[in-house]
Motif scaffolding. Structure first.
Motif, PDB file in Angstrom:
ATOM      1  N   ARG A 178       0.836  -1.210   0.000  1.00 21.86           N
ATOM      2  CA  ARG A 178       0.000   0.000   0.000  1.00 21.86           C
ATOM      3  C   ARG A 178       0.865   1.252   0.000  1.00 21.86           C
ATOM      4  NH1 ARG A 178      -3.103  -2.955   3.870  1.00 21.86           N
ATOM      5  NH2 ARG A 178      -2.130  -1.777   5.569  1.00 21.86           N
ATOM      6  N   PHE A 179       1.958   1.212   0.760  1.00 17.33           N
ATOM      7  CA  PHE A 179       2.862   2.365   0.819  1.00 17.33           C
ATOM      8  C   PHE A 179       3.496   2.623  -0.547  1.00 17.33           C
ATOM      9  CE2 PHE A 179       7.189   4.005   1.365  1.00 17.33           C
ATOM     10  CZ  PHE A 179       6.926   5.215   2.003  1.00 17.33           C
ATOM     11  N   GLU A 180       3.950   1.549  -1.208  1.00 17.74           N
ATOM     12  CA  GLU A 180       4.573   1.694  -2.524  1.00 17.74           C
ATOM     13  C   GLU A 180       3.582   2.230  -3.556  1.00 17.74           C
ATOM     14  OE1 GLU A 180       6.071  -2.186  -3.248  1.00 17.74           O
ATOM     15  OE2 GLU A 180       7.912  -1.894  -2.074  1.00 17.74           O
ATOM     16  N   GLU A 181       2.337   1.763  -3.486  1.00 16.67           N
ATOM     17  CA  GLU A 181       1.302   2.244  -4.410  1.00 16.67           C
ATOM     18  C   GLU A 181       1.033   3.734  -4.200  1.00 16.67           C
ATOM     19  OE1 GLU A 181      -1.919  -0.355  -3.548  1.00 16.67           O
ATOM     20  OE2 GLU A 181      -1.245  -1.942  -4.922  1.00 16.67           O
ATOM     21  N   LYS A 182       1.022   4.171  -2.948  1.00 12.05           N
ATOM     22  CA  LYS A 182       0.814   5.590  -2.653  1.00 12.05           C
ATOM     23  C   LYS A 182       1.980   6.424  -3.165  1.00 12.05           C
ATOM     24  CE  LYS A 182      -2.132   5.066   1.430  1.00 12.05           C
ATOM     25  NZ  LYS A 182      -2.268   5.328   2.895  1.00 12.05           N
ATOM     26  N   GLN A 183       3.182   5.864  -3.060  1.00 15.58           N
ATOM     27  CA  GLN A 183       4.364   6.571  -3.545  1.00 15.58           C
ATOM     28  C   GLN A 183       4.303   6.765  -5.048  1.00 15.58           C
ATOM     29  OE1 GLN A 183       5.664   8.013  -0.712  1.00 15.58           O
ATOM     30  NE2 GLN A 183       7.692   7.600  -1.563  1.00 15.58           N
ATOM     31  N   VAL A 184       3.860   5.715  -5.756  1.00 17.24           N
ATOM     32  CA  VAL A 184       3.740   5.797  -7.210  1.00 17.24           C
ATOM     33  C   VAL A 184       2.731   6.872  -7.601  1.00 17.24           C
ATOM     34  CG1 VAL A 184       2.963   4.579  -9.282  1.00 17.24           C
ATOM     35  CG2 VAL A 184       4.433   3.412  -7.617  1.00 17.24           C
ATOM     36  N   ILE A 185       1.581   6.881  -6.932  1.00 17.48           N
ATOM     37  CA  ILE A 185       0.536   7.868  -7.221  1.00 17.48           C
ATOM     38  C   ILE A 185       1.048   9.279  -6.927  1.00 17.48           C
ATOM     39  CG2 ILE A 185      -1.737   8.715  -6.526  1.00 17.48           C
ATOM     40  CD1 ILE A 185      -2.506   5.802  -5.966  1.00 17.48           C
ATOM     41  N   SER A 186       1.758   9.423  -5.813  1.00 17.12           N
ATOM     42  CA  SER A 186       2.291  10.731  -5.437  1.00 17.12           C
ATOM     43  C   SER A 186       3.304  11.227  -6.468  1.00 17.12           C
ATOM     44  CB  SER A 186       2.947  10.629  -4.059  1.00 17.12           C
ATOM     45  OG  SER A 186       3.551  11.854  -3.702  1.00 17.12           O
ATOM     46  N   ASN A 187       4.170  10.335  -6.954  1.00 12.77           N
ATOM     47  CA  ASN A 187       5.157  10.728  -7.962  1.00 12.77           C
ATOM     48  C   ASN A 187       4.496  11.096  -9.280  1.00 12.77           C
ATOM     49  OD1 ASN A 187       7.266  10.279  -6.174  1.00 12.77           O
ATOM     50  ND2 ASN A 187       7.564   8.153  -6.827  1.00 12.77           N
ATOM     51  N   GLU A 188       3.450  10.350  -9.643  1.00 10.67           N
ATOM     52  CA  GLU A 188       2.730  10.650 -10.879  1.00 10.67           C
ATOM     53  C   GLU A 188       2.058  12.012 -10.808  1.00 10.67           C
ATOM     54  OE1 GLU A 188       0.072   7.391 -11.356  1.00 10.67           O
ATOM     55  OE2 GLU A 188       1.579   6.066 -12.279  1.00 10.67           O
TER      56      GLU A 188
END
Length: 228
Positions: free
Chosen positions: A210-220
């Motif tokens: 979940r943390f990694e998915e949030k990081q991806v969304i934040s970077n996008e």
């Protein structure tokens, strides 16, 4: 008849011995969350002249202890949890999340009056302490030997990334974090040793995902160009 009776008795004795061995191996040595007495006993067992400083509890199934060395400086934080849900509530132990973390204080780039770090020569003792606190002190040498074997080829790089060693040994998951030292060239700093059971490890993986998915969304979102 006597021979048969003797064989039956021998068989029962063997079963009892095996049962006691399995019970000894599988039974945790310390109830979780850890009490002050359990931590003090483990420190004494390892001949560490350390003492507990400040203590906290973030939920009914959690304890967190600040540990001071002989000079009164903060050396480690010992966090233990036993809970049946993400809120830390404990309603039984059958499927509880059993978690322990021994978090080390990294060496500062300047002389600190409050903290003191662990040298590499002390790593075996810290591994043994963590295993003892969790309930598997008999595995400590095996765990440290496996850790050193798996990480012996890690190269020192100034300001390098944090390295995480992960292994399941005798039914327990071990996650050990370390990184290149900023203070001692060519050496590494031990950051933390985490131990957990299967239930807790599954939650850990889900949380990491979940943390990694949030990081991806934040970077996008950061890279997205918003039209005027």
């Amino acid at each position: 008849m006597r021979v048969r009776l003797s064989l039956i008795i021998s068989g029962l004795v063997l079963v009892l011995v095996l049962f006691m061995v399995v019970l000894r191996i599988s039974k945790p040595e310390n109830p979780f969350p850890l009490s002050v007495e359990a931590v003090e006993k483990a420190l004494e067992k390892h001949n560490l002249q350390w003492e507990i400083g400040e203590s906290k509890s973030f939920s009914d199934g959690n304890t967190n202890y600040e540990v001071l060395n002989e000079s009164g400086k903060i050396t480690t934080h010992i966090d233990s949890s036993l809970a049946n849900n993400e809120k830390g509530e404990l309603g039984g132990t059958a499927s509880a999340r059993r978690f322990l973390e021994v978090m080390l204080v990294p060496p500062p780039t300047y002389e600190s009056k409050l903290t003191s770090s662990i040298e590499e020569e002390q790593w075996p003792t810290v591994f043994s302490l963590a295993c003892s606190l969790y309930g598997g002190s008999r595995n400590s040498k095996k765990v440290f030997r496996q850790f050193t074997e798996d990480t012996k080829n890690e190269r020192y790089e100034p300001k390098g990334r944090k390295i995480v060693w992960e292994k399941k040994i005798s039914g327990v998951y071990y996650l050990v974090s370390f990184r290149p030292s900023e203070k001692h060239y060519g050496r590494f700093d031990l950051l933390s040793i985490k131990l957990m059971n299967d239930v807790c490890y599954k939650d850990y993986l889900a949380m990491t995902k979940r943390f990694e998915e949030k990081q991806v969304i934040s970077n996008e979102e950061k890279q997205r160009v918003i039209p005027n």
